[in-house]
Design a protein around this motif. Sequence first.
Motif, mmCIF file in Angstrom:
data_model
loop_
_atom_site.group_PDB
_atom_site.id
_atom_site.type_symbol
_atom_site.label_atom_id
_atom_site.label_comp_id
_atom_site.label_asym_id
_atom_site.label_seq_id
_atom_site.Cartn_x
_atom_site.Cartn_y
_atom_site.Cartn_z
ATOM 1 N N LYS A 128 4.817 -2.208 -4.743
ATOM 2 C CA LYS A 128 3.461 -2.201 -4.192
ATOM 3 C C LYS A 128 2.489 -2.463 -5.340
ATOM 4 N N SER B 210 -0.378 -4.222 2.417
ATOM 5 C CA SER B 210 -0.474 -2.773 2.574
ATOM 6 C C SER B 210 -1.950 -2.405 2.482
ATOM 7 N N TYR C 167 4.752 -5.658 -1.422
ATOM 8 C CA TYR C 167 3.452 -5.382 -0.814
ATOM 9 C C TYR C 167 2.315 -5.659 -1.789
#
Length: 193
Positions: free
Chosen positions: A129, A183, A155
Amino acid sequence: MEDFYTIQGEGFHQGTAAYFVRLGGCDVGCVWCDVKESWDVNVHPKMHVSLLAQKAKESGSQVVVVTGGEPAMHNLECLTSEIKQVGLNTHIETSGVYPLTGTWDWICFSPKKFKAPHPSIFGQAHELKVVVYNKSDFDFAEEFAAKVSSSCFLYLQPEWSKEKEMVPLIVEYVKRNPKWKISLQVHKYMDIP
């Protein structure tokens, strides 16, 4: 630093009920950090890991998310052992700057430009992420996408204070590079911790 029952607001498990354990201490120093009060490890109360595990179990959640600060700066063997003993899943959110200790069901690796990650994280991460604060963060994200395993979920997440500026860029980037997903910090939209 704190523990609480809420909804996981970002990444792969977004929308899942989860018990959060936020550990004090961080030496990564992100300028946009939204929990800078977590940085000083010495200003937070200490709690026995068995009590944390019991509180998590009593919440009804099946998931405990260990976050920070930078949780991996601590030895997490005892904490994850206690959580596992009460039958819960262990998730961690880490910048990856330290080798992981403990037993993890899910590892969210969120690298930061402010301190390089330890190479051991690349093969362990289930989820990459990357926070997008400016346009150069797309290249930064690709650097790490090339290092994690092919089964790792990817993400891109806009930094909250620049969300309006970054979301359109992220949308276009994901459309051109569909291996990535978006995200969003949905807990902030819902005004929950």
